[in-house]
Design a protein around this motif. Sequence first.
Motif, PDB file in Angstrom:
ATOM      1  N   THR A 193       0.833  -1.204   0.000  1.00 24.10           N
ATOM      2  CA  THR A 193       0.000   0.000   0.000  1.00 24.10           C
ATOM      3  C   THR A 193       0.862   1.246   0.000  1.00 24.10           C
ATOM      4  O   THR A 193       0.591   2.214  -0.725  1.00 24.10           O
ATOM      5  N   ARG A 194       1.906   1.226   0.788  1.00 23.88           N
ATOM      6  CA  ARG A 194       2.802   2.392   0.829  1.00 23.88           C
ATOM      7  C   ARG A 194       3.434   2.638  -0.543  1.00 23.88           C
ATOM      8  O   ARG A 194       3.509   3.773  -1.011  1.00 23.88           O
ATOM      9  N   ARG A 195       3.888   1.573  -1.197  1.00 24.13           N
ATOM     10  CA  ARG A 195       4.491   1.716  -2.522  1.00 24.13           C
ATOM     11  C   ARG A 195       3.513   2.322  -3.515  1.00 24.13           C
ATOM     12  O   ARG A 195       3.864   3.197  -4.318  1.00 24.13           O
ATOM     13  N   LYS A 210       1.645   7.124  -6.584  1.00 26.62           N
ATOM     14  CA  LYS A 210       0.522   7.948  -7.034  1.00 26.62           C
ATOM     15  C   LYS A 210       0.442   9.301  -6.326  1.00 26.62           C
ATOM     16  O   LYS A 210      -0.532  10.046  -6.493  1.00 26.62           O
ATOM     17  N   GLY A 211       1.456   9.626  -5.540  1.00 25.94           N
ATOM     18  CA  GLY A 211       1.499  10.934  -4.911  1.00 25.94           C
ATOM     19  C   GLY A 211       0.504  11.143  -3.787  1.00 25.94           C
ATOM     20  O   GLY A 211       0.140  12.281  -3.475  1.00 25.94           O
ATOM     21  N   LEU A 212       0.082  10.071  -3.135  1.00 25.91           N
ATOM     22  CA  LEU A 212      -0.918  10.171  -2.065  1.00 25.91           C
ATOM     23  C   LEU A 212      -0.346   9.863  -0.677  1.00 25.91           C
ATOM     24  O   LEU A 212      -1.082   9.802   0.294  1.00 25.91           O
ATOM     25  N   CYS A 213       0.952   9.679  -0.613  1.00 25.53           N
ATOM     26  CA  CYS A 213       1.557   9.223   0.644  1.00 25.53           C
ATOM     27  C   CYS A 213       1.404  10.235   1.776  1.00 25.53           C
ATOM     28  O   CYS A 213       1.338   9.875   2.942  1.00 25.53           O
ATOM     29  N   ASP A 214       1.337  11.518   1.435  1.00 21.79           N
ATOM     30  CA  ASP A 214       1.266  12.571   2.451  1.00 21.79           C
ATOM     31  C   ASP A 214      -0.169  12.931   2.834  1.00 21.79           C
ATOM     32  O   ASP A 214      -0.388  13.900   3.563  1.00 21.79           O
ATOM     33  N   TYR A 231      -0.598   9.462   6.291  1.00 22.61           N
ATOM     34  CA  TYR A 231      -0.824   8.021   6.431  1.00 22.61           C
ATOM     35  C   TYR A 231       0.458   7.210   6.335  1.00 22.61           C
ATOM     36  O   TYR A 231       0.665   6.254   7.089  1.00 22.61           O
ATOM     37  N   CYS A 232       1.352   7.598   5.429  1.00 18.51           N
ATOM     38  CA  CYS A 232       2.571   6.809   5.254  1.00 18.51           C
ATOM     39  C   CYS A 232       3.540   6.909   6.430  1.00 18.51           C
ATOM     40  O   CYS A 232       4.513   6.153   6.498  1.00 18.51           O
TER      41      CYS A 232
END
Length: 400
Positions: free
Chosen positions: A32-34, A39-43, A103-104
């Motif tokens: 999920t983190r990868r 996709k630029g959603l980690c933050d 989330y990451c």
Amino acid sequence: MSKAMKRRPRLYVASVDDIRKGRATDVYFARTRRILEAKGLCDTIVRAEFHAYSLPKGYEWAVFAGLEEALAILEGRHVNVYAMREGTIFKPVEPLMVIEGPYCEFAELETAILGALRHETSVATKAARIRLAAGDKTVLFFGLRSVHPALAPMVDRAAYIGGCDSVSGLLSKEFLDLEPRGTMPHALIILFGDPVEAWKAFDEVVEPDVPRIALVDTFYDERYEALLAARTLGSKLFGVRLDTPSSRRGNMRRIVEEIRWTLDIHGYKDVKIIVSGGLDEDSIAELKDLVDAFGVGTSIAFPPSIDISMDIVEVKRDDKWIPITKRGKLPGMKQVYRCKPLNDVIVPWGETPSHVCNDGSEPRPLLEKVMEDGRIVVELPSVKDVREYVLLQLEELSKQ
């Protein structure tokens, strides 16, 4: 010789570094983190809530434990944490802890945090139920042989938090500042081949501040060995312990009655009776008027699971919190307000209940900020302070 025969044995234990770096996790969180990074959603900033939407059959409440370990896992991450005080007795659906942040920052830590909270909460809850069943009688925790040795300090901690008076683990002196307590194993008596010689050797070798508690069910009838121990050690004898296997128990209450009667008529009224082996709430309730202390192991160390889960309940978009969660869960961050002993109301975060408690006081909020940007912002209580907090709540519940 095959490669399998050449391979050396190992202990299958995750290190503290493995846990804190998120390696003790499920593979799908790493994936999920990868995906989020790609996709630029980690933050994406979220609020993730920890709660138990149901409890084991017959349970009306549970004891929140494991917060200190959860904070140790999260320390240094760019997150805020709100939580109930460790040791708080809670009911289903109530939020126990909330992580707020990108989330990451904690995606791969969910597995480890849930493992710590679930396991400690389950053990502490069972210990609290045993504590209530035993009333004012001493409860000793002897359950380390029921769990992996790597978990020994954690299980001792949770059992003590839940209300056990002492624990037996040697490492608890180092980890918890608790003096371990215990009696003697059957192995000691078997190696001497004679209970009298074993009891005498214990008295000669072990420090004088350790209570002389004789195990009295190895070779002969329990009543006979109990009286023999009293005559052997005299005024030094603090108590006798029964650890009779189930195949030889018969009616345990009658056995204890027989021992108590025999010791009393021979002038040993001060000798305590300790019972261990296969005890739970029901068996303790049946014996507590006769028995002075209980040694409890497996039922506390391997209790029914308190199934705590973590769910995202809010996502921050354009500086606005959007309540969102999967079906079956309540969206939005929440607060729990309490009137003693356990009259709770759940409200959306930032709101307050309109009622007052029956005693005229204001309902008390249970969740507070305990971590800010990875730094712990409250003073962590000692294990003894957490235990006292649990006992105070149990006393209030027992008056209902």
